[in-house]
Design a protein around this motif. Structure first.
Motif, mmCIF file in Angstrom:
data_model
loop_
_atom_site.group_PDB
_atom_site.id
_atom_site.type_symbol
_atom_site.label_atom_id
_atom_site.label_comp_id
_atom_site.label_asym_id
_atom_site.label_seq_id
_atom_site.Cartn_x
_atom_site.Cartn_y
_atom_site.Cartn_z
ATOM 1 N N GLU A 198 0.833 -1.196 0.000
ATOM 2 C CA GLU A 198 0.000 0.000 0.000
ATOM 3 C C GLU A 198 0.871 1.250 0.000
ATOM 4 O O GLU A 198 2.082 1.175 0.199
ATOM 5 C CB GLU A 198 -0.935 -0.005 1.215
ATOM 6 C CG GLU A 198 -0.255 -0.179 2.549
ATOM 7 C CD GLU A 198 -1.247 -0.376 3.681
ATOM 8 O OE1 GLU A 198 -2.431 -0.047 3.492
ATOM 9 O OE2 GLU A 198 -0.829 -0.837 4.748
ATOM 10 N N GLY A 199 0.239 2.370 -0.237
ATOM 11 C CA GLY A 199 0.983 3.627 -0.275
ATOM 12 C C GLY A 199 1.910 3.753 -1.467
ATOM 13 O O GLY A 199 2.911 4.464 -1.398
ATOM 14 N N ILE A 200 1.581 3.098 -2.570
ATOM 15 C CA ILE A 200 2.432 3.162 -3.766
ATOM 16 C C ILE A 200 2.494 4.603 -4.263
ATOM 17 O O ILE A 200 1.467 5.253 -4.450
ATOM 18 C CB ILE A 200 1.888 2.234 -4.868
ATOM 19 C CG1 ILE A 200 1.899 0.780 -4.393
ATOM 20 C CG2 ILE A 200 2.683 2.377 -6.159
ATOM 21 C CD1 ILE A 200 1.162 -0.180 -5.317
ATOM 22 N N GLY A 201 3.704 5.090 -4.444
ATOM 23 C CA GLY A 201 3.881 6.462 -4.912
ATOM 24 C C GLY A 201 3.874 7.506 -3.821
ATOM 25 O O GLY A 201 4.098 8.689 -4.090
ATOM 26 N N THR A 202 3.633 7.081 -2.562
ATOM 27 C CA THR A 202 3.654 8.043 -1.442
ATOM 28 C C THR A 202 4.480 7.487 -0.281
ATOM 29 O O THR A 202 5.604 7.916 -0.051
ATOM 30 C CB THR A 202 2.225 8.369 -0.973
ATOM 31 O OG1 THR A 202 1.515 7.138 -0.681
ATOM 32 C CG2 THR A 202 1.465 9.137 -2.040
ATOM 33 N N THR A 203 3.904 6.524 0.432
ATOM 34 C CA THR A 203 4.599 5.895 1.577
ATOM 35 C C THR A 203 4.503 4.381 1.436
ATOM 36 O O THR A 203 3.695 3.743 2.130
ATOM 37 C CB THR A 203 3.979 6.351 2.913
ATOM 38 O OG1 THR A 203 2.561 6.084 2.888
ATOM 39 C CG2 THR A 203 4.219 7.830 3.148
ATOM 40 N N PRO A 204 5.281 3.769 0.559
ATOM 41 C CA PRO A 204 5.148 2.330 0.284
ATOM 42 C C PRO A 204 5.386 1.462 1.517
ATOM 43 O O PRO A 204 6.365 1.658 2.253
ATOM 44 C CB PRO A 204 6.227 2.075 -0.772
ATOM 45 C CG PRO A 204 6.550 3.417 -1.333
ATOM 46 C CD PRO A 204 6.355 4.393 -0.228
ATOM 47 N N HIS A 205 4.482 0.517 1.710
ATOM 48 C CA HIS A 205 4.594 -0.400 2.854
ATOM 49 C C HIS A 205 4.096 -1.778 2.433
ATOM 50 O O HIS A 205 2.986 -1.913 1.912
ATOM 51 C CB HIS A 205 3.775 0.114 4.037
ATOM 52 C CG HIS A 205 3.853 -0.762 5.245
ATOM 53 N ND1 HIS A 205 4.972 -0.819 6.059
ATOM 54 C CD2 HIS A 205 2.964 -1.641 5.778
ATOM 55 C CE1 HIS A 205 4.750 -1.675 7.042
ATOM 56 N NE2 HIS A 205 3.545 -2.199 6.894
ATOM 57 N N LEU A 206 4.903 -2.787 2.657
ATOM 58 C CA LEU A 206 4.572 -4.159 2.277
ATOM 59 C C LEU A 206 4.293 -4.996 3.509
ATOM 60 O O LEU A 206 5.104 -5.038 4.445
ATOM 61 C CB LEU A 206 5.717 -4.790 1.484
ATOM 62 C CG LEU A 206 5.551 -6.262 1.077
ATOM 63 C CD1 LEU A 206 4.403 -6.425 0.090
ATOM 64 C CD2 LEU A 206 6.846 -6.809 0.489
ATOM 65 N N THR A 207 3.138 -5.648 3.532
ATOM 66 C CA THR A 207 2.823 -6.617 4.582
ATOM 67 C C THR A 207 2.421 -7.928 3.920
ATOM 68 O O THR A 207 1.660 -7.932 2.947
ATOM 69 C CB THR A 207 1.672 -6.144 5.482
ATOM 70 O OG1 THR A 207 0.528 -5.845 4.673
ATOM 71 C CG2 THR A 207 2.063 -4.900 6.262
ATOM 72 N N ILE A 208 2.939 -9.029 4.447
ATOM 73 C CA ILE A 208 2.606 -10.361 3.942
ATOM 74 C C ILE A 208 2.437 -11.290 5.136
ATOM 75 O O ILE A 208 3.254 -11.274 6.070
ATOM 76 C CB ILE A 208 3.705 -10.912 3.007
ATOM 77 C CG1 ILE A 208 3.969 -9.943 1.850
ATOM 78 C CG2 ILE A 208 3.300 -12.276 2.452
ATOM 79 C CD1 ILE A 208 5.109 -10.369 0.940
ATOM 80 N N LYS A 209 1.374 -12.091 5.104
ATOM 81 C CA LYS A 209 1.122 -13.056 6.168
ATOM 82 C C LYS A 209 0.851 -14.430 5.571
ATOM 83 O O LYS A 209 0.346 -14.552 4.447
ATOM 84 C CB LYS A 209 -0.084 -12.624 7.016
ATOM 85 C CG LYS A 209 0.156 -11.373 7.840
ATOM 86 C CD LYS A 209 -1.044 -11.052 8.713
ATOM 87 C CE LYS A 209 -0.793 -9.818 9.570
ATOM 88 N NZ LYS A 209 -1.957 -9.505 10.436
ATOM 89 N N SER A 210 1.190 -15.456 6.338
ATOM 90 C CA SER A 210 0.883 -16.827 5.939
ATOM 91 C C SER A 210 -0.551 -17.142 6.321
ATOM 92 O O SER A 210 -1.231 -16.344 6.976
ATOM 93 C CB SER A 210 1.832 -17.804 6.620
ATOM 94 O OG SER A 210 1.627 -17.785 8.028
ATOM 95 N N SER A 211 -1.014 -18.318 5.943
ATOM 96 C CA SER A 211 -2.397 -18.701 6.209
ATOM 97 C C SER A 211 -2.703 -18.792 7.697
ATOM 98 O O SER A 211 -3.850 -18.603 8.111
ATOM 99 C CB SER A 211 -2.700 -20.049 5.550
ATOM 100 O OG SER A 211 -1.797 -21.041 6.036
#
Length: 390
Positions: free
Chosen positions: A34-47
């Protein structure tokens, strides 16, 4: 192990999920940039909820959707989840010719690009991952799942505008959106309350994008959204229903250009425009200033008006369903909206509502009120699996 990748690309976010398709659909990984082009932040979770990634990036690393796709793709390649056999995509606008998901070809991509002016915030982002994968992996099956498809069950009469009929034939008609969300909720309601699911139901998809849909026997018969994703309810930054004369006034008296008008209606209006503060309902609830009160009061008022319209289309009302970010998570907004719907027979149970139960109406309510979390990605996965299996 065969897997499918689900991609839901928005204007500033890239949601993705990986499902195993061995015996049934099993979610393996769920992530979002999220925040592409402003404040990019990546979150990934397993099942099982384990945090696999939670990282901020400098703006220059993720300035646009293509950069976000590259970064997410690198992460997935470094941690392979199985043999990828297909990719399912959310595509907001499918136009008049698509009432069901379709396998993507060069010809289909060109057709979908023509609808970009009708969904300028979403369509370019939806199509960007498709275009890249077609170039790099042309033999990988890609499936487009359209937000407009679910509403093709409308009586054609309801989708006409009162302008010369030749424009309808050209494609100027009411399409409706958020169809993948409504399709999932309709299916879920049929599971949890089959009798209600076959009846007269209004579903309110209330998030940054907001709309409402009238369901009868699980099918869409009317929606608040129309030709574009600007109609109906006020949204985070979009205006909702507006007198076309206002647009003529802005063009003629303010000398606005079409691009300026587009930016105003899509990016500077809605809750953001009314409040002058934020497009986020949480922020507006936390501010007791006149602008915030106006924005939220207007939002509730318009939901009430549109509920009356949809109840009229249904000839009565058996159930009202809240879904999406605001609908699922804000007990305060559910209470305010339900109070507005009291004349329809809605009576909320405060304890159930505060707890966010599945059924939040009380025993005396003439209209059952539910909170049903939506799952557009699972809906896309189901469609993708069905199409490649066929």
């Amino acid at each position: 192990m065969d897997t499918i990748l689900i991609v839901n690309a928005g204007s500033s976010s890239l949601k993705f999920e990986v499902f195993s398709v061995a015996n049934s659909l099993v979610r393996l990984v769920k992530g979002q940039m999220e925040g592409i082009g402003t404040t990019p932040h990546l979150t990934i979770k397993s099942s099982d909820g384990e945090q696999l990634a939670n990282e901020n990036y400098p703006l220059e690393t993720v300035p646009d959707m293509l950069a976000a796709m590259r970064l997410v793709g690198e992460w997935l390649r470094q941690r392979p989840q199985g043999q990828l056999i297909a990719v399912g995509h959310r595509v907001v606008h499918g136009g008049p010719n698509h009432a069901r998901p379709a396998r993507i070809t060069d010809d289909l991509l060109r057709e979908l690009e023509r609808y970009t002016p009708l969904a300028p915030l979403h369509q370019p982002s939806n199509l960007a991952p498709i275009r890249v994968l077609l170039e790099r992996q042309p033999h990988l099956a890609q499936i487009a799942c359209f937000d407009t498809a679910f509403h093709r069950s409308h009586d054609p009469m309801t989708d006409h505008y009162a302008i010369p009929a030749r424009y309808f034939d050209e494609g100027v008609r009411r399409y409706g959106f958020h169809g993948l969300s409504y399709e999932y909720v309709a299916g879920k309601l049929a599971e949890i309350a089959p009798g209600v699911g076959r009846g007269r139901v209004i579903v309110a998809h209330l998030g940054s994008g907001a709309s409402m849909c009238a369901l009868y026997q699980g099918l869409s018969i009317e929606s608040t959204l129309g030709f574009t994703a600007l109609d109906g309810l006020p949204m985070g930054t979009r205006c909702g229903q507006i007198d076309p004369g206002v647009l003529l006034y802005l063009l003629q008296q303010h000398g606005m250009t079409a691009p300026q008008l587009q930016d105003l209606l899509y990016k500077e209006s809605g809750l953001k425009g009314l409040s002058g503060i934020s497009n986020d309902v949480r922020a507006l609830l936390a501010n007791d200033d006149a602008g915030s009160r106006l924005a939220l009061d207007h939002f509730v008022h318009r939901i009430g008006l549109n509920a009356g319209m949809l109840a009229a289309a249904l000839g009565g009302l058996d159930a009202f369903v809240f879904t999406a970010g605001v609908g699922e998570n804000s007990a305060v907004m559910r209470a305010r909206i339900s109070k507005k719907l009291g004349w329809l027979g809605v009576s909320l149970d405060p304890v159930r509502n505060e707890a966010g139960d599945l059924l939040v109406s009380n025993e005396d309510s003439k209209v059952a009120v539910y909170v049903v979390p939506t799952d557009e990605e699972l809906m896309i996965a189901r469609h993708t699996l069905a199409l490649i299996a066929a």
